[in-house]
Each structure stands twice: as C-alpha cells, then as structure tokens.
Design a protein around this motif. Structure first.
Motif, mmCIF file in Angstrom:
data_model
loop_
_atom_site.group_PDB
_atom_site.id
_atom_site.type_symbol
_atom_site.label_atom_id
_atom_site.label_comp_id
_atom_site.label_asym_id
_atom_site.label_seq_id
_atom_site.Cartn_x
_atom_site.Cartn_y
_atom_site.Cartn_z
ATOM 1 N N LYS A 116 0.817 -1.209 0.000
ATOM 2 C CA LYS A 116 0.000 0.000 0.000
ATOM 3 C C LYS A 116 0.856 1.266 0.000
ATOM 4 O O LYS A 116 0.327 2.372 0.075
ATOM 5 C CB LYS A 116 -0.932 -0.005 1.212
ATOM 6 N N THR A 117 2.156 1.087 -0.069
ATOM 7 C CA THR A 117 3.063 2.223 -0.192
ATOM 8 C C THR A 117 3.207 2.577 -1.669
ATOM 9 O O THR A 117 3.441 1.695 -2.501
ATOM 10 C CB THR A 117 4.442 1.887 0.400
ATOM 11 N N ASP A 133 2.133 3.673 3.451
ATOM 12 C CA ASP A 133 0.831 3.095 3.807
ATOM 13 C C ASP A 133 0.129 4.003 4.822
ATOM 14 O O ASP A 133 0.742 4.502 5.769
ATOM 15 C CB ASP A 133 1.062 1.705 4.388
#
Length: 244
Positions: free
Chosen positions: A176-177, A191
């Motif tokens: 999610k980065t 994230d």
C-alpha cells in the motif's frame, strides 16, 4: 546474476556463537523458537540489504559478493570483525544511590541504559553495582549461515526494500506504499496506517533519512520526498469504516 557491491538483495541468515553453537539471531521463525529467542513482535522473513551499505557486518557483506540467488554460504567472523574484543574499561562500578534516584532496584543480569550505552548488571555488593557495558557478543567469534533469496533489479522494489528495512512498522503493508519516480526525484507515500504509528517524531525522521540516504548512495536519484496528505472523507466513506 552474481551479487556485486551496491546490489539490493534479500537474504535469510542465522547467527551463532562459534564456541557454543548457540543461536543469537535468525530470520527463521522455527529456528528462533528452537533456540528460545523468539520474539512475538518481530516478523521473521528474509531481510533486505544493500551490499556494502553496512546493514550487516562488513565482513558478511563482502563475503556474499559473487553469490547468486538460491546459493548458501557459511561465514566465520572473528571477534575483531564482529562486535570487537571485550574491554575492562567498559566494566564500571556505579554507586547504588544512582539507581535509587531512578527508583530502580538493581539485580544481577538486569539490562540497563545509561545515555547512549546499554549494559548488564554483573554484581550488586553493598553500595556499589558492577555494570558491564561491553556488547554481549564482544570477544566472541561468530558463524553466520547465509541464504541468498533474491537480487532486486526493479527500482520500485529496491526503494520499497529500504522502507521495509528502516521503517520497521509491523502493521505497515508495503504493497500500500506508493512510489512515484519523476526523473531524478522519488516521491514516497507510505501506507496510510503509518500516520498513526506510536513512533516519536525523531524516530520517524531518522528512519526517513536512512531510507533517503540508501537511495542517494546506491541509485541514480538526487531527491527523495515523503508525501503526507490527509483527505476529507465523505459521509459514506466514514460510515463504511465504522461498519468495518
């Protein structure tokens, strides 16, 4: 492809004291449990490093050059190349009153911190406490069993590997980065959950600096931006989060 200095790699390792064969560190969960050094707040998996980046002992990083993904190697490290020799100057007597000021009751084996040093209490005798500020592995020859898992080639994968190494948040989902590469600039949006970490501002700043430095030193980028943004959620989005 063989490993060269400056390469980004993932590897597993187990470190042991040569004389006793005692395991003191490992990336394998089952090995940690067998050695009774397992820590619940640690994630056991291959670690990312930059070869020559001083992420592991220099002699280890030098020794894995030339290896390829899937290969293993056992490396013996003399104490002088590991955590140094033991020094009698680092064994000190501290007045008991100093512990009482901190509301502490010293007992043998207790770990303590003093400024930027960490030590272990050896003895408590009357009004004096003997503390050993040597590293616990000082004076010991070590053996490392290394397994090369992967040599990273994609720029985004390399950047994410340094975030994993330095940021150290067990709740962060690296997938999610977001990494946005614009010419010689890297924009990193971590994230969302990292915004709510309990890390101090100083710890976060140091972690970001270490990530940026490894990118500057080992990749062709001049600037690293960490993007922090907060968006106003709609009523529907708030309701969905409440339901979850």
């Amino acid at each position: 492809m063989a490993i060269n200095n400056g390469d980004f790699v993932r590897l597993n390792f187990t470190g042991k004291v040569k004389e006793t064969d005692d395991v003191f560190d490992t990336t394998y969960e089952d090995v940690a449990k067998d050695a009774e050094i397992y820590m619940e707040d640690r994630t056991y998996k291959p670690i990312p490093i930059v070869v020559g980046g001083n992420h592991l002992l220099p002699v280890i990083e030098e020794s894995i050059e030339g290896l390829e993904a899937g290969e293993t190697k056992t490396i013996e490290v003399e104490s002088k190349d590991a955590f140094g020799e033991r020094s009698s100057e680092l064994i000190q007597l501290i007045p008991m009153r100093e512990f009482k000021k901190q509301g502490m009751t010293p007992v043998p084996g207790m770990p303590i911190s003093a400024g930027d040093r960490t030590g272990r209490i050896l003895t408590v005798n009357g009004g004096r406490v003997k503390v050993d500020f040597n590293h616990e592995l000082a004076g010991k020859d070590l053996v490392y069993d290394i397994e090369v898992i992967e040599i990273l080639e994609d720029d985004e994968d390399k950047i994410k590997s340094m975030i994993e190494l330095h940021y150290g948040s067990p709740n962060m989902d690296i997938d999610k980065t977001e990494i946005d590469i614009d010419g010689d600039t890297v924009n990193i949006t971590l994230d969302e959950i990292t915004k709510f970490d309990q890390k101090s501002y100083m710890d976060v700043t140091f972690a970001r600096f270490r990530i940026a430095k490894d990118i500057w030193d080992n990749m062709d980028f001049e600037k690293v931006n960490f993007v922090d943004s907060f968006e106003k959620k709609t009523t529907e989005e708030d309701a969905e989060e409440d339901e979850e």
